[in-house]
Design a protein around this motif. Structure first.
Motif, short mmCIF file in Angstrom:
data_model
loop_
_atom_site.label_atom_id
_atom_site.label_comp_id
_atom_site.label_asym_id
_atom_site.label_seq_id
_atom_site.Cartn_x
_atom_site.Cartn_y
_atom_site.Cartn_z
N PRO A 10 37.85 20.35 83.71
CA PRO A 10 37.73 19.36 82.51
C PRO A 10 38.87 18.40 82.79
O PRO A 10 39.93 18.65 83.29
CB PRO A 10 37.99 20.50 81.58
N SER A 11 38.52 16.96 82.38
CA SER A 11 39.59 15.94 82.55
C SER A 11 40.71 16.05 81.76
O SER A 11 40.31 16.73 80.76
CB SER A 11 38.61 14.74 82.27
N PRO A 12 41.73 15.97 82.03
CA PRO A 12 42.92 16.02 81.44
C PRO A 12 42.81 14.70 80.08
O PRO A 12 42.44 13.72 80.41
CB PRO A 12 44.03 15.51 82.38
N SER A 13 43.32 15.35 79.11
CA SER A 13 43.31 14.36 77.74
C SER A 13 44.41 13.39 77.89
O SER A 13 45.47 13.60 78.40
CB SER A 13 43.42 15.40 76.70
N PRO A 14 44.08 12.26 77.66
CA PRO A 14 44.94 11.20 77.66
C PRO A 14 46.41 11.40 76.78
O PRO A 14 46.38 11.98 75.65
CB PRO A 14 44.18 9.82 77.09
N ASP A 15 47.44 11.01 77.10
CA ASP A 15 48.62 11.10 76.61
C ASP A 15 48.50 10.03 75.49
O ASP A 15 48.68 8.99 75.57
CB ASP A 15 49.86 10.82 77.71
N PRO A 16 48.87 10.69 74.21
CA PRO A 16 48.85 9.66 72.99
C PRO A 16 50.00 8.77 73.27
O PRO A 16 49.85 7.50 72.80
CB PRO A 16 48.99 10.82 71.83
N ALA A 17 50.98 9.11 73.76
CA ALA A 17 52.27 8.29 73.73
C ALA A 17 51.79 6.93 74.88
O ALA A 17 52.49 5.96 74.67
CB ALA A 17 53.33 8.68 74.36
N SER A 18 51.17 7.21 75.83
CA SER A 18 50.84 5.99 76.74
C SER A 18 49.44 5.22 76.40
O SER A 18 49.50 4.33 77.23
CB SER A 18 50.55 6.73 78.26
N ALA A 19 48.81 5.58 75.46
CA ALA A 19 47.59 4.91 75.23
C ALA A 19 47.94 3.67 74.27
O ALA A 19 48.97 3.87 73.63
CB ALA A 19 46.81 5.62 74.10
N PRO A 20 47.16 2.62 74.55
CA PRO A 20 47.65 1.45 73.64
C PRO A 20 47.03 1.56 72.33
O PRO A 20 46.23 1.99 71.81
CB PRO A 20 46.79 0.00 74.19
N ASP A 21 48.28 1.00 71.37
CA ASP A 21 48.22 1.28 69.96
C ASP A 21 46.92 -0.14 69.39
O ASP A 21 47.65 -1.21 69.52
CB ASP A 21 49.33 1.16 69.29
N PRO A 22 45.86 0.15 69.15
CA PRO A 22 44.96 -0.63 68.66
C PRO A 22 45.44 -1.41 67.50
O PRO A 22 45.04 -2.63 67.16
CB PRO A 22 43.58 -0.03 68.10
N ALA A 23 46.42 -0.86 66.71
CA ALA A 23 47.09 -1.54 65.56
C ALA A 23 48.22 -2.59 66.05
O ALA A 23 48.69 -3.15 65.06
CB ALA A 23 47.36 -0.66 64.48
N SER A 24 48.79 -2.45 67.03
CA SER A 24 49.81 -3.22 67.34
C SER A 24 49.64 -4.71 67.61
O SER A 24 48.29 -5.18 67.88
CB SER A 24 50.56 -2.58 68.59
N PRO A 25 50.37 -5.65 66.94
CA PRO A 25 50.12 -7.01 67.02
C PRO A 25 50.23 -7.51 68.53
O PRO A 25 50.93 -6.92 69.48
CB PRO A 25 51.22 -7.75 66.22
N PRO A 26 49.23 -8.53 68.89
CA PRO A 26 49.56 -9.12 70.27
C PRO A 26 50.89 -9.96 70.46
O PRO A 26 51.56 -10.11 69.65
CB PRO A 26 48.32 -10.28 70.21
N SER A 27 51.45 -9.99 71.63
CA SER A 27 52.59 -10.38 72.02
C SER A 27 52.46 -11.80 72.07
O SER A 27 51.43 -12.51 72.00
CB SER A 27 52.76 -9.83 73.69
N PHE A 28 53.61 -12.57 72.17
CA PHE A 28 53.84 -13.83 71.92
C PHE A 28 53.05 -14.61 73.23
O PHE A 28 52.41 -15.66 73.05
CB PHE A 28 55.18 -14.34 72.07
#
Length: 363
Positions: A10-28
């Protein structure tokens, strides 16, 4: 229970801490890339260049008016006329281009024909001479001629009487109405062409579309020419002369500028509007002889002015208003050349426009 050796792990489940947050605002930087595209950057740089050229052109042309090679007549007995012409030719900076004229009537005729801008009538039997000017050709030019000749006469112990043989109308403040009228027609021409481009693309998709655009521009030109002539003439009383003649001139000016703008858009795309502004506004307006007639402009602007639509239009408008319609053949040919070339390029580019290749699914 043991898992067979050959079964997939089984493939390892992604680390929630390293996944990008879709709710975070884009950078400058992300916002900057999206907000200022390379195309927008080029357009802004082009606008900045036009702005600086506008300042350089207007300030360069108008900041230091100076008489240069003004066609000027001298009426006097032969010996006195030749002596005066020689003296005027030797003035520092060559402000006048003098020539002898047979008599006062001939001098008036030459002024009305726009072959000379002024004339000095010398009366050896008296201490007062007469200067003929035409403020209808520009009050600033008439004033500059009067000031120069008065200084020369004073140095000779003589006085000067000034006669205006083609005076500017009382409603034509500083003789600028013809200039503002032509500028308005020019603005209408390139704005109409720009509106047609923005509504349906800078380049016509086929020959029929090119014909339609030119036809729409022609209708606009007729209406714009009539409106300007009526407003400047009967409505405001700011410019004398034939309303019909001014109407015809206005229609030609609007169509010439509009057709040239359409052609430039066909060649350069939407950037053609900027090129039209460069030619008509940045180069054309300060060199048109409006604020300062041609003999008061620096050599570069005096040279290019008659070849551009604003300069040709102002010359014809003043001729219609104050000079009995004289000396209009060349500027009318200039305007006709702009109109013809603009229409021809627009039609040729529209005819050469290739239709997009059909997609495989559409074959």
């Amino acid at each position: 229970m043991t898992q067979p050796a050959d079964s997939p792990r089984p493939s390892p489940s992604p680390d929630p801490a390293s996944a990008p947050d879709p709710a975070s605002p884009p950078s400058f930087l992300d916002e900057l890339r999206d907000g200022v595209t390379p195309r927008a950057t080029l357009l802004v740089v082009g606008v900045l260049a036009l702005q600086l050229l506008f300042i350089a052109s207007y300030v360069g042309a108008l900041h230091h008016p100076k008489l240069r090679d003004v066609p000027f007549g001298v009426v006097a007995p032969r010996a006195a006329a030749e002596q005066t012409v020689a003296r005027l030719e030797g003035l520092p900076g060559e402000p006048l281009d003098p020539r002898t004229v047979t008599d006062a009537a001939a001098a008036r005729e030459l002024i009305l024909d726009r072959e000379i801008d002024g004339a000095l009538l010398i009366d050896p039997a008296r201490t007062t001479d007469t200067l003929l000017v035409a403020s209808g050709g520009g009050r600033s030019l008439a004033g500059a001629l009067a000031a120069l000749v008065a200084t020369l006469e004073q140095s000779e112990g003589r006085t000067l009487r000034t006669v205006d043989v083609a005076p500017a109308d009382l409603g034509d403040a500083n003789g600028l109405t013809s200039f503002y009228l032509v500028v308005g027609w020019c603005v209408g021409g390139y704005l109409c062409a720009s509106a047609l481009a923005m509504s349906a693309g800078a380049r016509p998709t086929n020959l029929r579309r090119g014909v339609i655009r030119l036809a729409a521009l022609a209708v606009f030109s007729v209406l714009g020419g009539l409106g300007g002539a009526v407003i400047a003439g009967p409505v405001l009383g700011a410019l004398p002369g034939s309303v019909a003649a001014l109407w015809g001139l206005g229609a030609l000016v609007v169509f010439a500028v509009g057709a040239a703008t359409l052609a430039l858009q066909c060649v350069f795309g939407i950037a053609g509007i900027g090129v039209a502004v460069l030619l008509v506004v940045v180069a054309g307006n300060p060199s048109a002889g409006g604020a300062l007639p041609l003999p008061l402009l620096p050599p570069f602007w005096a040279a290019i002015g008659p070849a551009l639509p604003p300069g040709a239009g102002v010359w014809v408008a003043r001729s219609i208003a104050y000079f009995e319609g004289n000396d209009t053949t060349v500027p009318l040919l200039v305007l006709s050349a702009w109109a013809t070339a603009g229409a021809a390029i627009t039609l040729v580019m529209a005819a050469l426009k290739r239709k997009p290749e059909p997609r495989p699914s559409e074959v």
